[in-house]
Design an enzyme around this catalytic site. Structure first.
Site, PDB file in Angstrom:
ATOM      1  N   THR A  12      -4.057 -67.292   2.916  1.00  0.00           N
ATOM      2  CA  THR A  12      -3.624 -68.686   3.092  1.00  0.00           C
ATOM      3  C   THR A  12      -2.214 -68.861   2.560  1.00  0.00           C
ATOM      4  O   THR A  12      -1.798 -68.169   1.620  1.00  0.00           O
ATOM      5  CB  THR A  12      -4.568 -69.659   2.366  1.00  0.00           C
ATOM      6  N   ASN A  14      -1.455 -72.198   2.066  1.00  0.00           N
ATOM      7  CA  ASN A  14      -1.631 -73.575   1.586  1.00  0.00           C
ATOM      8  C   ASN A  14      -1.492 -73.582   0.059  1.00  0.00           C
ATOM      9  O   ASN A  14      -2.324 -72.988  -0.640  1.00  0.00           O
ATOM     10  CB  ASN A  14      -3.021 -74.071   2.001  1.00  0.00           C
ATOM     11  N   GLY A  16      -2.057 -75.796  -2.204  1.00  0.00           N
ATOM     12  CA  GLY A  16      -3.190 -76.377  -2.901  1.00  0.00           C
ATOM     13  C   GLY A  16      -4.342 -75.388  -3.006  1.00  0.00           C
ATOM     14  O   GLY A  16      -4.954 -75.239  -4.072  1.00  0.00           O
ATOM     15  N   ASP A  74     -12.428 -71.053   4.844  1.00  0.00           N
ATOM     16  CA  ASP A  74     -12.309 -72.083   5.875  1.00  0.00           C
ATOM     17  C   ASP A  74     -13.179 -73.248   5.425  1.00  0.00           C
ATOM     18  O   ASP A  74     -14.364 -73.071   5.125  1.00  0.00           O
ATOM     19  CB  ASP A  74     -12.737 -71.589   7.249  1.00  0.00           C
ATOM     20  N   PHE A 157      -5.710 -82.178  -2.877  1.00  0.00           N
ATOM     21  CA  PHE A 157      -4.912 -82.108  -1.649  1.00  0.00           C
ATOM     22  C   PHE A 157      -5.832 -82.405  -0.472  1.00  0.00           C
ATOM     23  O   PHE A 157      -7.031 -82.615  -0.630  1.00  0.00           O
ATOM     24  CB  PHE A 157      -4.241 -80.728  -1.506  1.00  0.00           C
ATOM     25  N   TYR A 159      -8.032 -84.055   2.157  1.00  0.00           N
ATOM     26  CA  TYR A 159      -8.791 -85.303   2.252  1.00  0.00           C
ATOM     27  C   TYR A 159      -9.319 -85.789   0.897  1.00  0.00           C
ATOM     28  O   TYR A 159     -10.065 -86.771   0.843  1.00  0.00           O
ATOM     29  CB  TYR A 159      -9.974 -85.125   3.213  1.00  0.00           C
ATOM     30  N   ASP A 160      -8.950 -85.119  -0.189  1.00  0.00           N
ATOM     31  CA  ASP A 160      -9.465 -85.493  -1.513  1.00  0.00           C
ATOM     32  C   ASP A 160      -9.308 -86.980  -1.848  1.00  0.00           C
ATOM     33  O   ASP A 160     -10.201 -87.570  -2.464  1.00  0.00           O
ATOM     34  CB  ASP A 160      -8.797 -84.659  -2.605  1.00  0.00           C
ATOM     35  N   ARG A 186     -15.451 -75.556  -2.682  1.00  0.00           N
ATOM     36  CA  ARG A 186     -14.760 -74.270  -2.752  1.00  0.00           C
ATOM     37  C   ARG A 186     -15.130 -73.527  -4.037  1.00  0.00           C
ATOM     38  O   ARG A 186     -15.311 -72.309  -4.035  1.00  0.00           O
ATOM     39  CB  ARG A 186     -13.251 -74.486  -2.655  1.00  0.00           C
TER      40      ARG A 186
END
Length: 206
Positions: A12, A14, A16, A74, A157, A159-160, A186
């Protein structure tokens, strides 16, 4: 970075996710590398219809490129009133170039007029571990909650800011990072993955 520890690459870019995964994996004795650490520019198409398929697509692509153990996550947000959307397309909801602020606005607009009791939702995460000889393992985690009426909080980060934890008044963006790393979807999936990695710690493929 954990000196002398076995290494694993996160599939990843990303920031976050990288921050969360490092916080979860490094205390378990793993050195966590990113594509940038290896000079990799790789964006495999996430064409799967499930979280597991997409996690494996990413993990296999990076494992083939670097020849080391790879972990890919994912994740998605599933909203009951939207028949499970955005689901596996959470990171692309509203189009590939939309920001998460725009995705949140779109989701809230689709829920306009839906009362709090009908806004049930969950975060899902599937983690794939792939080693260079082709073996793979999957773990998963989920956390239940509901969608708030408006974004709140500055942490986390994605939709949190609109995901309210079940039985609580805070959003995922309002709790501190240490708590999130104990209870998130996660975190649950990574804890299961760490148990697998412990068994593989001395595997020649790593």
């Amino acid at each position: 970075m954990v000196e002398g520890a076995p290494r694993i690459l996160l599939a990843t870019n990303n920031p976050g996710k990288v921050r969360e995964m490092r916080a979860l994996l490094e205390p378990g004795g793993w050195t966590v590398l990113t594509p940038a650490d290896r000079g990799l520019v790789l964006e495999p198409e996430e064409s799967g219809e499930t979280y597991a398929e997409n996690a494996l697509i990413k993990a296999r692509a990076f494992a083939a490129a670097v020849g080391m153990a790879v972990m890919a996550d994912d994740s998605g947000l599933e909203v009951d009133a939207l028949d499970g959307r955005p689901g596996v397309r959470s990171a692309r909801y509203g189009g590939p170039d939309a920001t998460f602020a725009q995705r949140i606005d779109l989701l809230l607009s689709e829920l306009a007029g839906v009362p709090a009791d009908w806004r049930g939702a969950r975060f899902q995460s599937v983690i794939a571990i792939v080693v260079p000889d082709g073996r793979h393992w999957l773990t998963c985690g989920a956390i239940e909650g509901r969608i708030g009426m408006a974004p709140r909080g500055t942490g986390g980060f994605g939709y949190d800011p609109i995901f309210m934890l079940a039985g609580r008044s805070e959003t995922m963006a309002e709790i501190d990072e240490a708590e999130k790393n104990r209870i998130s979807h996660r975190a649950i999936a990574v804890q299961q993955a760490l148990a697998l990695l412990e068994q593989l710690r001395h595997d020649p493929a790593l």
